[in-house]
Write a protein that holds these residues in place. Structure first.
Motif, mmCIF file in Angstrom:
data_model
loop_
_atom_site.group_PDB
_atom_site.id
_atom_site.type_symbol
_atom_site.label_atom_id
_atom_site.label_comp_id
_atom_site.label_asym_id
_atom_site.label_seq_id
_atom_site.Cartn_x
_atom_site.Cartn_y
_atom_site.Cartn_z
ATOM 1 N N UNK A 1 -16.877 -11.215 11.519
ATOM 2 C CA UNK A 1 -15.711 -10.391 11.212
ATOM 3 C C UNK A 1 -14.916 -10.064 12.458
ATOM 4 N N UNK A 2 -15.618 -9.889 13.599
ATOM 5 C CA UNK A 2 -14.894 -9.596 14.831
ATOM 6 C C UNK A 2 -14.039 -10.780 15.245
ATOM 7 N N UNK A 3 -14.603 -11.990 15.127
ATOM 8 C CA UNK A 3 -13.839 -13.187 15.472
ATOM 9 C C UNK A 3 -12.658 -13.360 14.527
ATOM 10 N N UNK A 4 -12.892 -13.061 13.247
ATOM 11 C CA UNK A 4 -11.802 -13.182 12.276
ATOM 12 C C UNK A 4 -10.705 -12.179 12.572
ATOM 13 N N UNK A 5 -11.110 -10.947 12.896
ATOM 14 C CA UNK A 5 -10.116 -9.924 13.216
ATOM 15 C C UNK A 5 -9.309 -10.303 14.451
ATOM 16 N N UNK A 6 -10.012 -10.835 15.477
ATOM 17 C CA UNK A 6 -9.312 -11.264 16.689
ATOM 18 C C UNK A 6 -8.348 -12.407 16.393
ATOM 19 N N UNK A 7 -8.758 -13.319 15.522
ATOM 20 C CA UNK A 7 -7.890 -14.442 15.151
ATOM 21 C C UNK A 7 -6.664 -13.957 14.402
ATOM 22 N N UNK A 8 -6.876 -13.024 13.463
ATOM 23 C CA UNK A 8 -5.748 -12.492 12.702
ATOM 24 C C UNK A 8 -4.780 -11.728 13.599
ATOM 25 N N UNK A 9 -5.339 -10.933 14.519
ATOM 26 C CA UNK A 9 -4.482 -10.156 15.413
ATOM 27 C C UNK A 9 -3.706 -11.060 16.356
ATOM 28 N N UNK A 10 -4.402 -12.030 16.952
ATOM 29 C CA UNK A 10 -3.723 -12.963 17.858
ATOM 30 C C UNK A 10 -2.686 -13.806 17.145
ATOM 31 N N UNK A 11 -3.033 -14.286 15.953
ATOM 32 C CA UNK A 11 -2.074 -15.071 15.180
ATOM 33 C C UNK A 11 -0.875 -14.247 14.756
ATOM 34 N N UNK A 12 -1.135 -12.995 14.354
ATOM 35 C CA UNK A 12 -0.031 -12.117 13.966
ATOM 36 C C UNK A 12 0.899 -11.822 15.123
ATOM 37 N N UNK A 274 -5.177 -5.768 3.343
ATOM 38 C CA UNK A 274 -6.599 -5.549 3.046
ATOM 39 C C UNK A 274 -7.257 -6.805 2.490
ATOM 40 N N UNK A 275 -6.470 -7.640 1.792
ATOM 41 C CA UNK A 275 -7.022 -8.882 1.263
ATOM 42 C C UNK A 275 -7.428 -9.834 2.375
ATOM 43 N N UNK A 276 -6.823 -9.673 3.565
ATOM 44 C CA UNK A 276 -7.144 -10.532 4.700
ATOM 45 C C UNK A 276 -8.236 -9.946 5.591
ATOM 46 N N UNK A 277 -8.191 -8.644 5.798
ATOM 47 C CA UNK A 277 -9.072 -8.020 6.788
ATOM 48 C C UNK A 277 -10.264 -7.299 6.187
ATOM 49 N N UNK A 278 -10.201 -6.935 4.903
ATOM 50 C CA UNK A 278 -11.210 -6.061 4.346
ATOM 51 C C UNK A 278 -10.810 -4.614 4.561
ATOM 52 N N UNK A 279 -11.642 -3.659 4.118
ATOM 53 C CA UNK A 279 -11.251 -2.250 4.147
ATOM 54 C C UNK A 279 -11.445 -1.545 5.488
ATOM 55 N N UNK A 280 -12.176 -2.133 6.429
ATOM 56 C CA UNK A 280 -12.442 -1.463 7.701
ATOM 57 C C UNK A 280 -11.168 -1.202 8.482
ATOM 58 N N UNK A 281 -10.926 0.065 8.834
ATOM 59 C CA UNK A 281 -9.646 0.427 9.446
ATOM 60 C C UNK A 281 -9.500 -0.042 10.888
ATOM 61 N N UNK A 282 -10.582 -0.282 11.587
ATOM 62 C CA UNK A 282 -10.475 -0.807 12.945
ATOM 63 C C UNK A 282 -9.845 -2.195 12.942
ATOM 64 N N UNK A 283 -10.058 -2.939 11.861
ATOM 65 C CA UNK A 283 -9.420 -4.252 11.706
ATOM 66 C C UNK A 283 -8.110 -4.138 10.949
ATOM 67 N N UNK A 284 -8.086 -3.251 9.963
ATOM 68 C CA UNK A 284 -6.928 -3.168 9.072
ATOM 69 C C UNK A 284 -5.668 -2.695 9.783
ATOM 70 N N UNK A 287 -3.682 -5.262 12.220
ATOM 71 C CA UNK A 287 -3.108 -6.378 11.465
ATOM 72 C C UNK A 287 -1.995 -5.889 10.539
ATOM 73 N N UNK A 288 -2.169 -4.705 9.961
ATOM 74 C CA UNK A 288 -1.118 -4.128 9.121
ATOM 75 C C UNK A 288 0.155 -3.881 9.928
ATOM 76 N N UNK A 289 -0.010 -3.380 11.158
ATOM 77 C CA UNK A 289 1.155 -3.146 12.015
ATOM 78 C C UNK A 289 1.906 -4.446 12.284
ATOM 79 N N UNK A 290 1.185 -5.507 12.604
ATOM 80 C CA UNK A 290 1.825 -6.797 12.881
ATOM 81 C C UNK A 290 2.481 -7.365 11.629
ATOM 82 N N UNK A 291 1.810 -7.232 10.490
ATOM 83 C CA UNK A 291 2.382 -7.726 9.236
ATOM 84 C C UNK A 291 3.675 -6.996 8.897
ATOM 85 N N UNK A 292 3.650 -5.672 9.043
ATOM 86 C CA UNK A 292 4.860 -4.899 8.776
ATOM 87 C C UNK A 292 5.992 -5.252 9.722
ATOM 88 N N UNK A 293 5.670 -5.493 10.990
ATOM 89 C CA UNK A 293 6.695 -5.840 11.970
ATOM 90 C C UNK A 293 7.359 -7.167 11.621
#
Length: 337
Positions: A1-12, A274-284, A287-293
């Motif tokens: 999950x950490x790698x996925x979160x890092x990938x989503x954040x970097x990609x975003x 949430x469909x991408x990151x799951x419910x954990x707010x440290x990841x959510x 990624x939500x900020x980048x998606x909104x931007x």
């Protein structure tokens, strides 16, 4: 999950930078990505100012601050929505559920139409003060009613209706046709007057509020099990609610004072993320900020170009996109259930 979160954040982040670079080139004036880089590099001391003054002014003084303000507003509204939906345990909560938007509208109208402040108070300052007044009323009402989550929501709805009525009465009875049109355009959300000062202010407040919310990420995870369960895990429920409600209200007030009321960003995007990151707010939250931007950058680009030379209020476009998107999210959640 950490790698996925890092990938989503970097990609975003990569998508956001590319979106800003491309969005600045779109418009009546012929601007290329190379022109954008030349202008930005010259301002940052990384190159020489070789662009003609007119073209450089279009990039740096008009399109770049507007695009960056769209990104900051989109990120801020989406983060506020994610926090409020978890904190209030209400999937329909968004940044305007606290009545902040309506209060900001009343403050702006009081300055523009009634001349409150005698010219010493700007539209943005009036909107900010009105937003704080509305939030203060919500806190007083909810506290007097017991301070529970549902009381906060109901108090926000009451404040929203009160300040919306005050805004309507003021505009209809005191403004001429031209002033009414300009005020209504601002109330529907507009980034047309974006300045670098607004970008800096909103970005600083966003960074501070996002840091606070990330600091409460594990606490927000606990709220998913209810207030009693959170309290059993050692969470100070009342203090946490006050801190996070105040932080999101402050950020919403600043964003609304600069860009007007832009709906559905904070309502729809947290569900989609949430469909991408799951419910954990440290990841959510990141990624939500980048998606909104990214979302609001392209919405604003469409708003200012689709019907050129006529500009469509950003809030109108977000509503047209947000309603079917929200219906799709609800249907997807129903299928999962």
């Amino acid at each position: 999950m950490s790698a996925r979160a890092a990938l989503l954040t970097g990609g975003g982040l990569a998508v956001l930078l590319a979106s800003v670079a491309v969005a600045v080139t779109i418009g009546p004036a012929d601007i290329s990505p190379a022109d954008v880089w030349t202008s930005v590099a010259a301002r940052l001391g990384l190159g020489e100012a070789t662009l003609p003054p007119l073209r450089d002014g279009i990039v740096w003084n008009l399109r770049m601050p507007r695009t960056l303000l769209a990104a900051v507003c989109g990120a801020g509204l989406a983060v506020c929505g994610a926090v409020l939906q978890s904190l209030l345990r209400n999937p329909l909560a968004d940044p305007f559920v606290l009545g902040v938007s309506s209060g900001a509208s009343t403050g702006a109208v009081a300055v523009v139409v009634l001349g409150v402040g005698g010219g010493a108070v700007s539209l943005s300052a009036g909107a900010f003060l009105g937003a704080l007044l509305s939030f203060g009323l919500v806190l007083v009402l909810s506290h007097s009613l017991g301070g529970s989550t549902d009381r906060v929501v109901l108090s926000g709805v009451a404040a929203m209706q009160l300040f919306s009525a005050l805004t309507s009465v003021t505009v209809l009875t005191s403004a001429d046709a031209e002033t009414t049109r300009s005020v209504l355009f601002w109330l529907l959300g507009s980034l047309a007057g974006a300045t670098w000062d607004q970008v800096l202010l909103c970005a600083l407040v966003l960074a501070a509020v996002l840091a606070v919310c990330l600091g409460y990420a594990r606490t927000l995870d606990a709220f998913a099990f209810g207030e009693e369960a959170a309290a059993g895990l050692g969470v100070h429920v009342a203090r946490t609610r006050l801190v996070l409600l105040s932080a999101t209200a402050l950020l919403t007030a600043v964003l609304v004072s600069c860009a007007g009321a832009i709906g559905f960003v904070g309502l729809v995007l947290p569900h989609a993320t949430r469909a991408l990151t799951g419910p954990g707010h440290a990841r959510l939250l990141p990624v939500t900020a980048l998606t909104g931007a990214v979302f609001l950058v392209w919405v604003d680009t469409a708003a200012r170009t689709v019907l050129d030379p006529q500009e469509v209020p950003v809030g109108v476009v977000t509503s047209l996109i947000g309603v079917p998107a929200f219906v799709a999210v609800l249907h997807r959640g129903r299928r999962k259930a």
